[in-house]
Design a protein around this motif. Structure first.
Motif, PDB file in Angstrom:
ATOM      1  N   ASP A  60       0.958  -1.670  -0.004  1.00 21.87           N
ATOM      2  CA  ASP A  60       0.054  -0.523   0.190  1.00 21.87           C
ATOM      3  C   ASP A  60       1.046   1.345   0.507  1.00 21.87           C
ATOM      4  OD1 ASP A  60      -2.307  -1.392  -0.060  1.00 21.87           O
ATOM      5  OD2 ASP A  60      -3.266  -1.703   2.277  1.00 21.87           O
ATOM      6  N   HIS A  61       2.168   1.385   0.079  1.00 18.80           N
ATOM      7  CA  HIS A  61       3.273   2.124   0.396  1.00 18.80           C
ATOM      8  C   HIS A  61       4.249   2.008  -0.543  1.00 18.80           C
ATOM      9  CE1 HIS A  61       1.513   2.397   4.195  1.00 18.80           C
ATOM     10  NE2 HIS A  61       2.041   3.926   4.742  1.00 18.80           N
ATOM     11  N   LEU A  62       3.314   1.385  -1.605  1.00 17.87           N
ATOM     12  CA  LEU A  62       4.695   1.446  -3.220  1.00 17.87           C
ATOM     13  C   LEU A  62       4.938   2.486  -3.513  1.00 17.87           C
ATOM     14  CD1 LEU A  62       6.097  -0.056  -5.197  1.00 17.87           C
ATOM     15  CD2 LEU A  62       4.258  -0.116  -6.064  1.00 17.87           C
ATOM     16  N   ARG A  63       4.035   3.290  -3.584  1.00 18.06           N
ATOM     17  CA  ARG A  63       4.271   4.644  -3.828  1.00 18.06           C
ATOM     18  C   ARG A  63       5.389   5.660  -3.784  1.00 18.06           C
ATOM     19  NH1 ARG A  63       4.607   7.860  -8.766  1.00 18.06           N
ATOM     20  NH2 ARG A  63       1.687   6.111  -9.021  1.00 18.06           N
ATOM     21  N   ASP A  64       5.135   5.400  -1.850  1.00 13.66           N
ATOM     22  CA  ASP A  64       6.422   6.279  -1.317  1.00 13.66           C
ATOM     23  C   ASP A  64       7.937   5.687  -1.387  1.00 13.66           C
ATOM     24  OD1 ASP A  64       4.584   7.360   0.336  1.00 13.66           O
ATOM     25  OD2 ASP A  64       3.791   6.556   1.566  1.00 13.66           O
ATOM     26  N   ALA A  65       7.638   4.194  -1.674  1.00 11.68           N
ATOM     27  CA  ALA A  65       9.441   3.563  -1.532  1.00 11.68           C
ATOM     28  C   ALA A  65       9.748   4.138  -2.669  1.00 11.68           C
ATOM     29  CB  ALA A  65       8.564   2.160  -2.009  1.00 11.68           C
ATOM     30  N   TRP A  66       9.077   4.444  -4.259  1.00 10.01           N
ATOM     31  CA  TRP A  66       9.739   4.462  -5.172  1.00 10.01           C
ATOM     32  C   TRP A  66       9.923   6.184  -4.508  1.00 10.01           C
ATOM     33  CZ3 TRP A  66      11.211   2.858  -9.426  1.00 10.01           C
ATOM     34  CH2 TRP A  66      10.614   1.294 -10.397  1.00 10.01           C
ATOM     35  N   ARG A 155      -1.484  -4.363 -13.365  1.00 11.56           N
ATOM     36  CA  ARG A 155      -0.479  -4.589 -12.219  1.00 11.56           C
ATOM     37  C   ARG A 155      -0.665  -5.582 -11.683  1.00 11.56           C
ATOM     38  NH1 ARG A 155      -0.022  -1.087  -6.872  1.00 11.56           N
ATOM     39  NH2 ARG A 155      -1.985  -2.223  -5.231  1.00 11.56           N
ATOM     40  N   MET A 156       0.150  -6.827 -11.352  1.00 13.55           N
ATOM     41  CA  MET A 156      -0.272  -8.082  -9.944  1.00 13.55           C
ATOM     42  C   MET A 156       0.551  -8.184  -9.457  1.00 13.55           C
ATOM     43  SD  MET A 156      -0.028 -10.980 -13.406  1.00 13.55           S
ATOM     44  CE  MET A 156      -0.784 -11.717 -12.983  1.00 13.55           C
ATOM     45  N   GLY A 182       5.474  -7.968  -4.172  1.00 16.06           N
ATOM     46  CA  GLY A 182       5.573  -6.958  -4.681  1.00 16.06           C
ATOM     47  C   GLY A 182       4.786  -6.385  -5.707  1.00 16.06           C
ATOM     48  N   VAL A 183       5.107  -5.894  -6.481  1.00 18.30           N
ATOM     49  CA  VAL A 183       3.921  -5.241  -7.717  1.00 18.30           C
ATOM     50  C   VAL A 183       4.685  -5.579  -9.430  1.00 18.30           C
ATOM     51  CG1 VAL A 183       2.804  -3.313  -9.134  1.00 18.30           C
ATOM     52  CG2 VAL A 183       2.831  -3.962  -6.681  1.00 18.30           C
ATOM     53  N   LEU A 194       9.375  -5.961 -11.508  1.00 19.14           N
ATOM     54  CA  LEU A 194       8.688  -6.163 -10.602  1.00 19.14           C
ATOM     55  C   LEU A 194       9.704  -5.560  -9.044  1.00 19.14           C
ATOM     56  CD1 LEU A 194       7.086  -8.547  -8.365  1.00 19.14           C
ATOM     57  CD2 LEU A 194       9.498 -10.026  -8.161  1.00 19.14           C
ATOM     58  N   ALA A 195       8.481  -4.575  -8.555  1.00 19.00           N
ATOM     59  CA  ALA A 195       9.198  -3.998  -7.607  1.00 19.00           C
ATOM     60  C   ALA A 195       8.380  -4.687  -6.032  1.00 19.00           C
ATOM     61  CB  ALA A 195       8.574  -2.161  -7.905  1.00 19.00           C
ATOM     62  N   VAL A 196       9.878  -4.698  -4.986  1.00 17.36           N
ATOM     63  CA  VAL A 196       9.655  -4.932  -4.129  1.00 17.36           C
ATOM     64  C   VAL A 196      10.122  -4.091  -3.253  1.00 17.36           C
ATOM     65  CG1 VAL A 196      10.223  -6.273  -2.303  1.00 17.36           C
ATOM     66  CG2 VAL A 196      10.137  -7.432  -4.397  1.00 17.36           C
TER      67      VAL A 196
END
Length: 223
Positions: A60-66, A155-156, A182-183, A194-196
């Motif tokens: 849920d916080h993938l955007r923050d990780a980017w 996305r998966m 990951g996404v 694959l973004a983890v």
């Protein structure tokens, strides 16, 4: 023939005639109702029904990780630009699902020391398991292996386990220390990532690049 006998014969004739008329005009019974077997559609299990709360939080916080990972690696501007859509958070394209087969993969770590690090390519495989796709890294130091759930057209969600050298691929389980989430997105023709977010190996974001491993076609010799 006596009058009494004749009267009985006439009465019997009238009774038979009226009975035949009733039989002729009796409505036919209604046809039997068709029996329809209702088969419920199989609803795929949503990834949130499988993912542990800690992994749901990370995804849920993938955007923050980017944002954090690219910010930490800002001084590697040339290297980031050279990767094109691979390191562009908004590069996801429709039809995210990769085709089963062999892939050449590599990892780029963001937010660790150094803030951007690219590793040598390795082999990984995508396969089908029932209604789901699976992905496994077949060699290297840390080897993630798991399943892919469709989350949207772009996305998966990957949920799997991490195997260390000499170990078999670990399934996604209650052992949070070895789980990977990951996404997966398609970012170009024949190119996926694959973004983890917040990987257990350190850093802010691990980005796996997947490119189909197509065997070289031999060139026929000229006569």
């Amino acid at each position: 023939m006596t009058g009494a006998v004749a009267l009985r014969l006439v009465s019997l004739s009238l009774l038979l005639t009226s009975g035949c008329a009733l039989l002729r005009h009796k409505p036919a019974p209604p046809p039997p109702k068709p029996v329809v077997e209702v088969i419920e559609d199989k609803v795929p299990v949503a990834w949130r029904e499988v993912a542990k709360p800690a992994d749901q939080e990370r995804l849920d916080h993938l955007r923050d990780a980017w944002t954090s990972g690219l910010g930490a690696a800002a001084r590697f501007k040339t290297a980031i630009s050279a990767e094109g859509p691979l390191l562009d958070p908004a590069a996801a394209l429709p039809r995210a699902a990769p085709s089963p087969g062999a892939y050449l993969c590599r990892v780029i770590k963001l937010g660790a020391r150094p803030a951007l690090e690219s590793f040598k390519p390795f082999n990984c495989f995508v396969d089908a398991e029932g209604e789901l796709l699976t992905m496994v890294k077949s060699n290297g130091t840390l080897r993630p292996a798991g399943r892919l759930w469709t989350d949207s057209d772009t996305r998966m969600i990957f949920l799997g386990g991490l195997a260390e050298p000499g170990q078999k691929p670990a399934p996604y389980s209650d052992d949070d220390a070895h789980n990977v989430a990951g996404v997966l997105e398609r970012v170009a023709a024949f190119r996926w990532r694959l973004a983890v977010p917040y990987p257990r190996g350190g850093g802010t974001l691990d980005v796996y690049e997947l490119s189909p491993l197509i065997p070289a076609t031999p060139v026929p010799a000229r006569p």
